[in-house]
Design an enzyme around this catalytic site. Structure first.
Site, mmCIF file in Angstrom:
data_model
loop_
_atom_site.group_PDB
_atom_site.id
_atom_site.type_symbol
_atom_site.label_atom_id
_atom_site.label_comp_id
_atom_site.label_asym_id
_atom_site.label_seq_id
_atom_site.Cartn_x
_atom_site.Cartn_y
_atom_site.Cartn_z
ATOM 1 N N HIS A 311 0.959 -1.040 0.086
ATOM 2 C CA HIS A 311 0.123 0.075 0.127
ATOM 3 C C HIS A 311 0.865 1.323 0.087
ATOM 4 C CE1 HIS A 311 -2.381 3.174 2.221
ATOM 5 N NE2 HIS A 311 -3.179 2.572 1.217
ATOM 6 N N ASN A 312 0.598 2.279 -0.691
ATOM 7 C CA ASN A 312 1.229 3.570 -0.990
ATOM 8 C C ASN A 312 2.873 3.128 -1.085
ATOM 9 O OD1 ASN A 312 -0.821 4.966 -0.426
ATOM 10 N ND2 ASN A 312 -0.576 5.630 1.662
ATOM 11 N N GLU A 341 1.158 0.035 -5.589
ATOM 12 C CA GLU A 341 0.262 1.146 -5.720
ATOM 13 C C GLU A 341 0.772 2.534 -6.218
ATOM 14 O OE1 GLU A 341 -3.236 3.263 -3.281
ATOM 15 O OE2 GLU A 341 -1.653 2.326 -2.114
ATOM 16 N N ASP A 343 -0.066 6.462 -6.828
ATOM 17 C CA ASP A 343 -1.309 7.628 -6.841
ATOM 18 C C ASP A 343 -0.689 8.509 -7.691
ATOM 19 O OD1 ASP A 343 -3.197 6.703 -4.848
ATOM 20 O OD2 ASP A 343 -2.302 8.096 -3.242
ATOM 21 N N HIS A 356 1.171 11.310 -2.485
ATOM 22 C CA HIS A 356 0.085 11.041 -1.329
ATOM 23 C C HIS A 356 -0.864 12.478 -1.393
ATOM 24 C CE1 HIS A 356 -2.376 8.445 0.867
ATOM 25 N NE2 HIS A 356 -2.361 9.099 1.967
ATOM 26 N N GLU A 390 -4.135 4.430 -8.745
ATOM 27 C CA GLU A 390 -5.019 5.516 -8.150
ATOM 28 C C GLU A 390 -5.075 6.636 -9.043
ATOM 29 O OE1 GLU A 390 -7.044 4.925 -5.408
ATOM 30 O OE2 GLU A 390 -6.379 2.867 -5.735
#
Length: 758
Positions: A311-312, A341, A343, A356, A390
């Site tokens: 995650h992230n 991931e 973003d 983020h 994302e």
């Protein structure tokens, strides 16, 4: 002493001699932080010290065995930011195992940089190729003995007097009375010089590390108490280690590999030293060596596997002010992670950026993330990588995302189904080897794209009722307004869809679609519809991600999500702790390829299994796991503890599995002995669903006034445990090995009695 210390395997080349003379280089942490440091390879050829040019004080030291690799040129973000100031041939990066930060260096000339790059690579190769016998038996190449000697040899004269030895014992976590220490010291001081040097220190060290519990086990099976004959070793392997296949061949192999005496080897016998070496080796480890390699069927649909997921991935600290870094991706991929991931947000000059959103985290260009992915995706594992996108970009920058993905990844990016047909089930990791799959939103259905109808509104088939068809049309129209067609076309097997309940998914969803759920939503579904969740995960992928409230990048327990068969359980890889220990424990098997096959009862769409309902479990009853915790060896001191502090260790064994199997038990603590504590305590557990159980061994320093301190741990899936007398090689908080720290245990697994025979 220097000649004794320099490893016998290392030819002292001009390069290494130059490194031993020392080199002045710039250590770089950012565009503005560039300080001169003096780097020097020590005489042992296994340690590098560096000191400040200004103060002359030794700033730090590291061992060659801590170094994973050396990268040449501008291969870190810091060095890339200085590309205009310093040419690539003067720059290199030292990468360490675990979460320790990289060391970015700029040499004074290309020749000096090459000298260090080539020299370090030569030494890394030597360190990696030392076999077990060398590591344990030869003083010159035995990293930890040499490290201890150097730490305690205060005046650096290559000898050690009794005062220095006492200091060493404190450092090694040994609380030994002075008389006993003096006796060992005098016995080892063969030259009667009042100091220990070279081989004398080895004798002292060996006397210190004498293992009574191993010796008494050896004598139980040895008729003359001096050696195990081939037949005696076979008896031990069969009776205690439960090695029932090819036991004679195995016994011969172990003697060849671990017996230090040539005479004993020639007679097919194993001495007490050889026996200890075997018990400390991979073959004597609690982890089944066969399961370290790829051992599972890799030809089942993707949804039949647990998949190592991050995650992230771009963060290496917390989610509010943390640094975004390419290193996050490199570290995750090297650990076998297969779902990353990104973003994405609009960036300056038409370049999408990764960070983020709405926080103070730093930013990295999407193009850099993609090129890092292309470079590192398949270094640790050949199996597919899923890139979870994302997407917060405008239509224009979405076009750039698609163009960069295709241009940089080329053939690696999967842009159509494996056989060109509409899938009835997901393809297997085997079929998708060396492919990168994009997970994201998609316009329309996969079959529309395959029929060449990408730009058209889908036809309504007869069995679609009008209202549903209308809903589908509306959705396609809406998607087209916010999603670039080129990016949509890059999504094949992982189309992101909202989760609208298991019933809805069964009647309208497809195997190539995937839902993402926050941890709290997943927990509610586990509570309310455990069996339906397991069935759903038998045919479709589900991704679980941490709550947005976890701004400190903490993790939830992945176990409860694995219990219902969720495949993509995304954790913050940058945050050490129990949750990442469980993740590393599950995925350390099967060649660390990032895929672990789910148990058969979780791959069946009609399964009755519900982790919370014991009546839904098949099988004759619980398995009994009996663990005798015998002893510990050279447990590390607690980080940042006082100089003279000695730990009071206890061992806790935790079972992580279905709710009925969750349990933990611990031994009593042993006062003031981190060196060779003896517990001799037996812990027992009942496992109803052993296929899902993970076993975590934790060593802590007991403290009666505050929380115990962490010392070391080791986690593995129950399926990978070998019975018998085994060593558990402990890992540090961030999952790196800390030799020679270990636990010695005896494991017994008792199956429930089968149905009564008539």
């Amino acid at each position: 002493m220097a000649s004794l210390l320099c490893n016998a395997r290392i030819q002292l080349t001009d390069t290494l001699e130059q490194m031993q003379q020392g080199t002045l280089m710039r250590k770089v942490k950012s565009k503005s932080w560039k300080k001169q440091r003096y780097f020097k390879l020590q005489d042992d050829c296994m340690t590098i010290w560096y000191q400040s040019k200004r103060t002359g004080k030794t700033e730090s030291a590291f061992s060659i065995s801590d170094v994973e690799t050396v990268r040449e040129g501008h291969q870190s973000e810091v060095l890339q930011s200085l590309a205009e100031e310093f040419p690539p041939e003067r720059c290199f990066t030292i990468v360490f195992y675990g979460r320790r930060g990289n060391l970015d260096l700029i040499a004074g000339s290309a020749e000096e940089a090459q000298c260090w790059v080539q020299g370090l690579r030569q030494l890394i190769e030597v360190a990696a190729s030392m076999d077990q016998r060398e590591k344990i038996d030869q003083y010159p190449s035995c990293g930890w003995i040499r490290d201890w000697f150097q730490k305690a040899d205060k005046n650096k004269d290559g000898r050690m007097n009794f005062k220095e030895v006492q200091r060493l014992l404190k450092m090694m976590n040994v609380d030994m009375n002075e008389d006993h220490a003096l006796r060992l010291f005098q016995a080892a001081d063969k030259s009667e010089s009042g100091t220990l040097e070279g081989e004398e220190f080895v004798l002292f060290y060996k006397a210190l590390t004498q293992r009574e519990e191993v010796l008494s086990l050896f004598q139980d099976f040895s008729e003359d108490g001096k050696k195990l004959t081939l037949l005696e070793l076979v008896d031990f392997l069969r009776q205690e280690q439960l090695e029932d296949e090819g036991t004679e061949e195995l016994a011969m192999e172990l003697i060849d590999k671990y017996e230090p005496s040539e005479t004993a080897r020639a007679r097919h016998a194993l001495s007490a030293d050889g026996f200890l070496m075997y018990l400390c080796s991979p073959e004597g480890s609690i982890f089944n060596p066969r399961h370290r390699a790829l051992w599972q069927d890799m030809s089942q649909p993707l949804c039949h596997y647990f998949i190592s997921s991050s995650h992230n991935t771009y963060l290496i600290e917390d989610q509010i002010r943390g640094q975004s870094s390419i290193e996050g991706y490199i570290r995750a991929l090297k650990r076998g992670c297969r779902c990353l991931e990104v973003d994405c947000w609009d960036g300056p000059n038409g370049e999408p950026m990764v960070y983020h959103g709405h926080t103070f985290t730093s930013k990295i260009p999407f193009r850099e993330v993609v090129s890092t992915l292309g470079k590192y995706a398949f270094k640790t594992s050949d199996y597919p990588v899923i890139l979870s996108l994302e997407n917060h970009c405008s239509m224009e920058q979405q076009e750039v995302l698609a163009q960069q993905l295709k241009a940089v990844l080329g053939e690696q990016l999967l842009t159509t189904t494996t056989d060109g047909r509409v899938p009835t089930q997901l393809p297997s990791p085997e079929e998708l080897k060396h492919k990168i799959l994009l997970k994201g939103k998609k316009i329309g259905r996969l079959e529309d794209m395959l029929d060449g109808l990408g730009d058209e509104v889908p036809d309504v088939s007869d069995d679609d009722n009008g209202a549903e068809a209308e809903e589908e049309r509306r959705r396609v129209k809406k998607d087209k307004e916010s999603l670039a067609q080129a990016l949509s076309d890059c999504v094949v097997y992982c189309k992101s869809v909202s989760f609208r309940g298991f019933q809805e998914a069964r009647s309208h969803s497809r195997p190539s679609e995937i839902s993402s759920l926050a941890e709290a939503k997943a927990r509610k579904l586990i509570r309310d519809a455990g069996n339906e969740f397991v069935r759903h995960n038998a045919w479709q992928l589900t991704r679980i991600y941490p709550s947005g409230m976890r701004t400190d990048s903490s993790n939830f327990s992945p176990q409860e999500m694995w219990n219902v068969g969720c495949q993509i359980v995304a954790l913050n890889f940058q945050t050490a702790g129990t949750e990442m220990d469980l993740c590393d424990g599950l995925f350390s098997q099967n060649g660390c390829c990032g895929y672990v096959l789910k148990p058969a009862f979780m791959r069946d769409e009609e399964t009755l299994f519900n982790p919370s309902d014991p009546s839904s479990w098949e099988g004759p009853g619980p398995i009994t796991l009996t663990i005798q915790v015998i002893s510990g060896q050279q447990l590390p001191k607690v980080a940042n503890s006082k100089d003279g502090a000695i730990i009071d260790p206890l061992v806790r064994v935790e079972i992580h599995g279905v709710p009925a199997d969750q349990a933990h038990q611990e031994t009593k603590y042993i006062e003031n002995n981190g060196f060779n504590p003896r517990w001799d305590e037996t812990l027992q557990f009942q496992l109803h669903v052993p296929e899902l159980a993970l076993v975590r061994f934790v060593v802590e320093d007991y403290d009666k006034t505050s929380r115990n301190d962490f010392v070391g741990q080791f986690t593995l899936a129950f399926a990978n445990i070998k019975p018998g007398y085994r060593h558990i090689h402990l890992l540090s908080k961030d999952g790196t090995s800390i030799p020679p720290s270990s636990l010695f245990v005896h494991i017994r697994i008792t199956e429930p009695p089968g149905p009564e025979q008539d």
